[in-house]
Design a protein around this motif. Structure first.
Motif, PDB file in Angstrom:
ATOM      1  N   GLN A  91     -33.360  20.600 -33.946  1.00  0.00           N
ATOM      2  CA  GLN A  91     -34.564  21.189 -34.540  1.00  0.00           C
ATOM      3  C   GLN A  91     -34.220  22.503 -35.236  1.00  0.00           C
ATOM      4  O   GLN A  91     -34.673  22.765 -36.345  1.00  0.00           O
ATOM      5  CB  GLN A  91     -35.648  21.409 -33.475  1.00  0.00           C
ATOM      6  CG  GLN A  91     -36.927  22.013 -34.012  1.00  0.00           C
ATOM      7  CD  GLN A  91     -37.608  21.145 -35.057  1.00  0.00           C
ATOM      8  OE1 GLN A  91     -37.563  19.928 -35.004  1.00  0.00           O
ATOM      9  NE2 GLN A  91     -38.218  21.778 -36.036  1.00  0.00           N
ATOM     10  N   THR A  92     -33.413  23.315 -34.611  1.00  0.00           N
ATOM     11  CA  THR A  92     -32.998  24.583 -35.213  1.00  0.00           C
ATOM     12  C   THR A  92     -32.234  24.330 -36.502  1.00  0.00           C
ATOM     13  O   THR A  92     -32.453  25.018 -37.511  1.00  0.00           O
ATOM     14  CB  THR A  92     -32.128  25.392 -34.223  1.00  0.00           C
ATOM     15  OG1 THR A  92     -32.895  25.656 -33.046  1.00  0.00           O
ATOM     16  CG2 THR A  92     -31.650  26.698 -34.824  1.00  0.00           C
ATOM     17  N   ARG A  94     -32.534  21.746 -38.481  1.00  0.00           N
ATOM     18  CA  ARG A  94     -33.493  21.307 -39.506  1.00  0.00           C
ATOM     19  C   ARG A  94     -34.237  22.506 -40.100  1.00  0.00           C
ATOM     20  O   ARG A  94     -34.406  22.606 -41.324  1.00  0.00           O
ATOM     21  CB  ARG A  94     -34.481  20.301 -38.928  1.00  0.00           C
ATOM     22  CG  ARG A  94     -33.893  18.911 -38.714  1.00  0.00           C
ATOM     23  CD  ARG A  94     -34.946  17.878 -38.352  1.00  0.00           C
ATOM     24  NE  ARG A  94     -35.550  18.100 -37.056  1.00  0.00           N
ATOM     25  CZ  ARG A  94     -35.071  17.660 -35.898  1.00  0.00           C
ATOM     26  NH1 ARG A  94     -33.957  16.953 -35.883  1.00  0.00           N
ATOM     27  NH2 ARG A  94     -35.690  17.904 -34.771  1.00  0.00           N
ATOM     28  N   GLU A  95     -34.679  23.422 -39.239  1.00  0.00           N
ATOM     29  CA  GLU A  95     -35.406  24.599 -39.710  1.00  0.00           C
ATOM     30  C   GLU A  95     -34.522  25.484 -40.575  1.00  0.00           C
ATOM     31  O   GLU A  95     -34.945  25.936 -41.649  1.00  0.00           O
ATOM     32  CB  GLU A  95     -35.936  25.399 -38.517  1.00  0.00           C
ATOM     33  CG  GLU A  95     -37.025  24.688 -37.752  1.00  0.00           C
ATOM     34  CD  GLU A  95     -37.354  25.364 -36.435  1.00  0.00           C
ATOM     35  OE1 GLU A  95     -36.790  26.450 -36.138  1.00  0.00           O
ATOM     36  OE2 GLU A  95     -38.181  24.812 -35.694  1.00  0.00           O
ATOM     37  N   ALA A 131     -44.276  26.974 -38.612  1.00  0.00           N
ATOM     38  CA  ALA A 131     -43.485  25.744 -38.671  1.00  0.00           C
ATOM     39  C   ALA A 131     -41.985  26.044 -38.687  1.00  0.00           C
ATOM     40  O   ALA A 131     -41.194  25.235 -38.236  1.00  0.00           O
ATOM     41  CB  ALA A 131     -43.863  24.924 -39.902  1.00  0.00           C
ATOM     42  N   LEU A 132     -41.634  27.200 -39.199  1.00  0.00           N
ATOM     43  CA  LEU A 132     -40.227  27.616 -39.171  1.00  0.00           C
ATOM     44  C   LEU A 132     -40.080  28.625 -38.049  1.00  0.00           C
ATOM     45  O   LEU A 132     -40.826  29.594 -37.974  1.00  0.00           O
ATOM     46  CB  LEU A 132     -39.824  28.274 -40.492  1.00  0.00           C
ATOM     47  CG  LEU A 132     -39.888  27.382 -41.724  1.00  0.00           C
ATOM     48  CD1 LEU A 132     -39.534  28.178 -42.962  1.00  0.00           C
ATOM     49  CD2 LEU A 132     -38.965  26.191 -41.587  1.00  0.00           C
ATOM     50  N   ARG A 135     -39.741  27.650 -32.334  1.00  0.00           N
ATOM     51  CA  ARG A 135     -39.125  27.343 -31.038  1.00  0.00           C
ATOM     52  C   ARG A 135     -39.683  28.265 -29.976  1.00  0.00           C
ATOM     53  O   ARG A 135     -40.200  29.333 -30.252  1.00  0.00           O
ATOM     54  CB  ARG A 135     -37.607  27.539 -31.117  1.00  0.00           C
ATOM     55  CG  ARG A 135     -36.942  26.590 -32.080  1.00  0.00           C
ATOM     56  CD  ARG A 135     -35.450  26.867 -32.175  1.00  0.00           C
ATOM     57  NE  ARG A 135     -35.111  28.225 -32.528  1.00  0.00           N
ATOM     58  CZ  ARG A 135     -35.106  28.704 -33.753  1.00  0.00           C
ATOM     59  NH1 ARG A 135     -35.446  27.946 -34.757  1.00  0.00           N
ATOM     60  NH2 ARG A 135     -34.768  29.946 -33.992  1.00  0.00           N
TER      61      ARG A 135
END
Length: 145
Positions: A91-92, A94-95, A131-132, A135
């Motif tokens: 996920q990180t 992708r961001e 969205a960014l 986490r």
């Protein structure tokens, strides 16, 4: 191999002696005695420190790393925890990829200003919405925990 004093362990592991003392205080490593005022460690501590370093680099907290060792000191790593951390890293990635691509586009965009660039505006909206970087936020940690 003979026992290593704290300075030798620090040199070989690439960490300050203060980190070793902190890790010992947290129960992550254990000295086996002293030579004068210096702590002594079994040479196996280097492998344990390598596992700790890998865990830290992967984003695990020291408390999470501590749970990766059985009471006898042997590694006891929960594979589900590793899989969950890998998903978190995905996920990180992708961001960060989205941010990098948006910034690269804005740097080369023919729009008169960044604020007129539709791609940069989407990046701004994503950042504003959380969205960014959405986490789980952790409390700031010192260099050693």
């Amino acid at each position: 191999m003979q026992d290593l004093d704290i300075n030798e362990v620090a040199r070989r592991a690439g960490v300050p002696a203060s980190t070793l003392r902190f890790y010992e205080e947290k129960g992550l490593i254990a000295s086996i005695g002293r030579r004068g005022l210096r702590r002594l460690f079994d040479p196996g501590v280097l492998e344990r420190l390598a596992l700790i370093a890998l865990g830290r680099t992967s984003g695990f907290s020291l408390d999470e790393i501590a749970r990766m060792f059985a009471p006898d000191g042997r590694p006891r790593i929960d594979r589900r925890m590793l899989a969950a951390k890998a998903e978190e890293l995905d996920q990180t990635i992708r961001e960060l990829t989205a941010m990098r691509d948006g910034l690269r586009h804005a740097a080369a965009c023919p729009a008169p200003s960044y604020m007129e660039c539709p791609t940069f505006r989407r990046l701004l909206r994503a950042a504003a919405s959380g969205a960014l970087g959405a986490r789980k936020k952790r409390a700031p940690q010192s260099r050693w925990n």
